[in-house]
Design a protein around this motif. Structure first.
Motif, PDB file in Angstrom:
ATOM      1  N   ARG A  56     -10.496  53.001  95.144  1.00 51.68           N
ATOM      2  CA  ARG A  56      -9.350  53.877  95.119  1.00 51.68           C
ATOM      3  C   ARG A  56      -8.354  52.968  95.668  1.00 51.68           C
ATOM      4  NH1 ARG A  56      -8.562  54.692 100.937  1.00 51.68           N
ATOM      5  NH2 ARG A  56     -10.464  54.601 102.155  1.00 51.68           N
ATOM      6  N   LYS A  57      -6.885  53.361  95.997  1.00 46.13           N
ATOM      7  CA  LYS A  57      -5.823  52.632  96.380  1.00 46.13           C
ATOM      8  C   LYS A  57      -6.243  51.820  97.463  1.00 46.13           C
ATOM      9  CE  LYS A  57      -0.918  52.544  97.022  1.00 46.13           C
ATOM     10  NZ  LYS A  57       0.175  53.466  97.138  1.00 46.13           N
ATOM     11  N   GLY A  58      -6.112  50.376  97.636  1.00 47.41           N
ATOM     12  CA  GLY A  58      -6.375  49.680  98.650  1.00 47.41           C
ATOM     13  C   GLY A  58      -7.845  49.519  99.053  1.00 47.41           C
ATOM     14  N   LEU A  59      -8.911  49.905  98.212  1.00 45.02           N
ATOM     15  CA  LEU A  59     -10.406  49.867  98.468  1.00 45.02           C
ATOM     16  C   LEU A  59     -11.102  49.768  97.116  1.00 45.02           C
ATOM     17  CD1 LEU A  59     -12.498  49.946 100.408  1.00 45.02           C
ATOM     18  CD2 LEU A  59     -12.793  52.454 100.148  1.00 45.02           C
ATOM     19  N   SER A  60     -12.056  48.773  97.139  1.00 45.85           N
ATOM     20  CA  SER A  60     -12.904  48.661  96.099  1.00 45.85           C
ATOM     21  C   SER A  60     -14.333  48.203  96.626  1.00 45.85           C
ATOM     22  CB  SER A  60     -12.815  47.681  95.048  1.00 45.85           C
ATOM     23  OG  SER A  60     -12.465  46.422  95.600  1.00 45.85           O
ATOM     24  N   ASN A 112      -7.432  46.289 101.148  1.00 43.93           N
ATOM     25  CA  ASN A 112      -5.975  45.927 101.583  1.00 43.93           C
ATOM     26  C   ASN A 112      -5.466  46.539 102.773  1.00 43.93           C
ATOM     27  OD1 ASN A 112      -5.487  44.388  99.101  1.00 43.93           O
ATOM     28  ND2 ASN A 112      -5.020  46.361  97.931  1.00 43.93           N
ATOM     29  N   PHE A 113      -5.025  45.812 103.585  1.00 45.11           N
ATOM     30  CA  PHE A 113      -4.321  46.408 104.980  1.00 45.11           C
ATOM     31  C   PHE A 113      -3.166  46.680 104.730  1.00 45.11           C
ATOM     32  CE2 PHE A 113      -8.192  43.904 106.201  1.00 45.11           C
ATOM     33  CZ  PHE A 113      -8.907  44.871 107.188  1.00 45.11           C
ATOM     34  N   LYS A 114      -2.581  47.767 105.140  1.00 41.10           N
ATOM     35  CA  LYS A 114      -1.215  48.274 104.706  1.00 41.10           C
ATOM     36  C   LYS A 114      -0.134  47.543 105.519  1.00 41.10           C
ATOM     37  CE  LYS A 114      -2.636  53.055 104.101  1.00 41.10           C
ATOM     38  NZ  LYS A 114      -2.348  54.588 104.112  1.00 41.10           N
ATOM     39  N   LEU A 167      -0.746  46.600 112.816  1.00 38.44           N
ATOM     40  CA  LEU A 167      -1.154  45.471 113.400  1.00 38.44           C
ATOM     41  C   LEU A 167      -1.717  44.471 112.714  1.00 38.44           C
ATOM     42  CD1 LEU A 167      -1.345  44.578 116.367  1.00 38.44           C
ATOM     43  CD2 LEU A 167      -3.578  45.761 116.642  1.00 38.44           C
ATOM     44  N   ILE A 168      -2.751  44.635 111.929  1.00 36.70           N
ATOM     45  CA  ILE A 168      -3.620  43.740 111.105  1.00 36.70           C
ATOM     46  C   ILE A 168      -2.735  43.298 109.792  1.00 36.70           C
ATOM     47  CG2 ILE A 168      -5.857  43.262 109.984  1.00 36.70           C
ATOM     48  CD1 ILE A 168      -7.109  45.362 111.751  1.00 36.70           C
ATOM     49  N   GLY A 169      -2.149  44.225 109.178  1.00 37.24           N
ATOM     50  CA  GLY A 169      -1.498  44.026 107.927  1.00 37.24           C
ATOM     51  C   GLY A 169      -0.006  43.200 108.150  1.00 37.24           C
ATOM     52  N   LYS A 182       0.734  37.100 103.102  1.00 33.94           N
ATOM     53  CA  LYS A 182       1.860  36.656 102.869  1.00 33.94           C
ATOM     54  C   LYS A 182       2.648  36.703 104.242  1.00 33.94           C
ATOM     55  CE  LYS A 182       6.092  37.282 100.002  1.00 33.94           C
ATOM     56  NZ  LYS A 182       6.683  38.212  99.078  1.00 33.94           N
ATOM     57  N   LEU A 183       2.656  35.528 104.791  1.00 35.75           N
ATOM     58  CA  LEU A 183       3.402  35.083 106.025  1.00 35.75           C
ATOM     59  C   LEU A 183       4.827  35.156 106.162  1.00 35.75           C
ATOM     60  CD1 LEU A 183       0.843  32.159 107.232  1.00 35.75           C
ATOM     61  CD2 LEU A 183       0.662  34.886 107.563  1.00 35.75           C
ATOM     62  N   SER A 184       5.478  35.097 105.045  1.00 30.52           N
ATOM     63  CA  SER A 184       6.904  35.124 105.108  1.00 30.52           C
ATOM     64  C   SER A 184       7.415  35.438 103.491  1.00 30.52           C
ATOM     65  CB  SER A 184       7.649  33.806 105.534  1.00 30.52           C
ATOM     66  OG  SER A 184       7.579  32.899 104.507  1.00 30.52           O
TER      67      SER A 184
END
Length: 572
Positions: free
Chosen positions: A280-284, A348-350, A354-356, A421-423
């Motif tokens: 599903r969206k963000g999870l496999s 996928n962390f949104k 805090l984590i994403g 992506k850090l920046s």
């Protein structure tokens, strides 16, 4: 062969011009100017080596036609001996009757199900082209039904094996006939396949000598092996998909097939697989298991290795793209069999969590584990990698309990990857991999190798047309050749240029029981790539480490090499 290729090319060109057909093709040429290097074992037997391929395809509403020229008269390292030669080994004509029927004459590639009993394909990097020369018929008489029938002889380098291969495959998409499943967005498919190999028996004999210590006499008894003229294999499968969930189950079996690979034992091969996934969206999530035994299926019973393979079993391990993670690749154990498991999680962390963080983060975890199956041999001895042995020739070989493991681990890895992506301009990928590699089982020597692999991969957008990518990798182990370090810098200048520098260094202490000399070598590479339109040119210089090149559980040994490399690719 030159005349044949010229004639085919002219026919395709003239036909495309007159009938307004579509002519397409490609050119691929890899070249090497080799140099000797005693430190790494690189040899120079010729001044110039090349693998060159030219493909031509003609497409029309009612038919397709094509041919391929291969020039390997001076083949690249790892392609010597049987690969040497040139000609037009691939040519075909395919006619179509709407969406109902398709008939192919010539060389072709095909796969039944997951390939457990039949898969022909081309993989140039592995030196694989096991196409069939013959005919194939594909019928779709009604919605939801596909029937395939084929027959021919299999390519083995520049020759054709004598065995005749025939087979049929039927797939029924039951959901096309059941309205309630269609309304729920559910797909249900069942399939069945059959493959037959007809190969004349060898003049194979087994000799037993009995000594009488009292009379000082010997008695010799000679037995002729009654090899089967026909070997049959069948496959059944079921696929189910609904919403975010999918399930695939497949089972295949092969009749007695005494070959050089299995020591000429009379043993039925089989393979079973169960695979399920959820997304599903963000999870496999992927979970799968496979058990196989004695499933090497070849069109020539006297050969080993990847040539003449009729079927293919996937490895259930992750194909690695990073250099050190791919240093010890796993090859499917077709003869000895295996229990193979794989689990993979992607999340996928949104963004703006805090984590994403500001841009989000991707986590991917893969776990693979391959274990020996339980095998009880008729002579009470545990035989591993029994290819070519004759002590059990003519017997049933072994028995095996389906759910019981053997006493060896063949392969294991835990792979964790983070991508963030850090920046706005910088993206970082991190990977950690813990690996166990049974080198004795896979390569014939070396014992169990335990390694920890660390990778950092950063990509920085310098400008709208310039990207700099940098890799740093480290492999830590106290076995085999010890620790390895790898570094790479790659500068892309769109739309034409790419510059790459890399170095792989054996910086650890080698196992003194396996290596007597110093193995602390640098394997450096420098590459310049230029793209313009459909053309791609690359030139480079450096060293390549001896080792295995693998894809999907199939491997080929590549010797150490040093020199100037060139490649040219063109698609039209």
């Amino acid at each position: 062969m030159r005349k044949v290729f010229i004639i085919i090319a002219c026919i395709l060109f003239v036909s495309s011009a007159k009938a307004q057909m579509v002519l397409s093709g490609s050119v691929q040429s890899d070249m090497l100017l080799p140099q000797e290097d005693e430190d790494i074992g690189a040899e120079k037997e010729e001044n110039f080596l090349t693998n060159t391929y030219v493909d031509l395809h003609l497409q029309h509403k009612y038919f397709d036609a094509g041919a391929r020229l291969e020039y390997l008269e001076h083949p690249m390292p790892g392609f010597e001996y049987d690969f040497k030669g040139w000609g037009v080994p691939n040519f075909y004509v395919t006619g179509r009757l709407g969406q109902v029927a398709e008939l192919t004459a010539g060389t072709f590639y095909e796969q039944f199900g997951s390939g457990f009993i039949f898969r022909t394909y081309e993989e140039r990097s592995l030196g694989i082209d096991n196409s069939l020369l013959g005919g194939r018929l594909v019928l779709k008489p009604m919605k939801g039904m596909t029937l395939k029938a084929l027959g021919g002889k299999q390519r083995c380098y520049w020759e054709l094996n004598k065995a005749w291969i025939s087979g049929a495959d039927l797939e029924l998409t039951l959901s096309d006939w059941i309205p309630s499943l269609q309304q729920k967005g559910t797909t249900l498919m069942v399939g069945a396949s059959w493959v037959n190999k007809h190969e004349d028996p060898d003049e194979f004999y087994s000799i037993t000598v009995e000594e009488d210590p009292v009379a000082h006499t010997k008695t010799t008894t000679t037995y002729k092996m009654n090899q089967p003229r026909y070997v049959n294999a069948w496959d059944a499968r079921l696929s189910f998909n609904t919403g975010n969930f999918s399930l695939l189950g497949e089972y295949a079996q092969k009749t007695d097939d005494p070959t050089f690979s299995n020591g000429y034992i009379f043993h039925k091969g089989n393979v079973a697989m169960l695979s399920t996934s959820y997304s599903r969206k963000g999870l496999s999530l992927l979970l799968q298991a496979k058990r196989s035994e004695d499933m090497a299926f070849k069109s020539n019973r006297r050969v080993i290795g990847t040539s003449s393979a009729i079927n293919h079993l996937p490895a259930f391990t992750q194909d690695q793209t990073y250099a050190l993670a791919a240093l010890y690749p796993y090859a499917t154990q077709l003869v000895d069999g295996e229990w193979a498991y794989q689990a993979e999680l992607g999340y996928n962390f949104k963004r703006k969590t805090l984590i994403g963080g500001k841009y989000g983060m991707n986590l991917k975890v893969n776990y693979s584990y391959v274990r020996a199956i339980d095998r009880q041999f008729a002579d009470g001895i545990n035989h591993n990698a029994i290819a070519g042995t004759t002590d059990l020739a003519g017997t049933d070989g072994f028995t095996s309990k389906f759910f019981k493991w053997g006493d060896q681990t063949y392969y294991q890895d835990l792979d964790i990857q983070l991508s963030r992506k850090l920046s706005k301009d910088f993206k970082l990928n991190l990977m950690y991999m813990n690996q166990r590699y049974n080198k004795t089982q896979i390569e014939g020597h070396g014992g169990m190798i335990h390694s920890d692999i660390f990778v950092a991969d950063g990509k920085y957008q310098l400008s709208p047309k310039a990207i700099l990518r940098v890799e740093a990798q480290y492999l830590s182990t106290s076995q085999d050749q010890g620790d390895w370090a790898f570094a790479l810098a790659e500068l892309s200048l769109a739309p034409h240029w790419m510059f790459t520098l890399s170095d792989m260094w054996n910086c650890g202490d080698s196992d003194p029981e396996q290596y007597d000399d110093n193995t602390h070598h640098h394997y450096y590479q420098g590459l310049i790539t230029y793209n313009i339109g459909s053309h791609r040119l690359q030139a480079g210089y450096g060293r390549t480490r001896a080792g295995y090149n693998c894809s999907g559980g199939v491997c080929r040994w590549i010797p150490a090499l040093k020199g100037f490399t060139f490649s040219y690719n063109y698609n039209f």
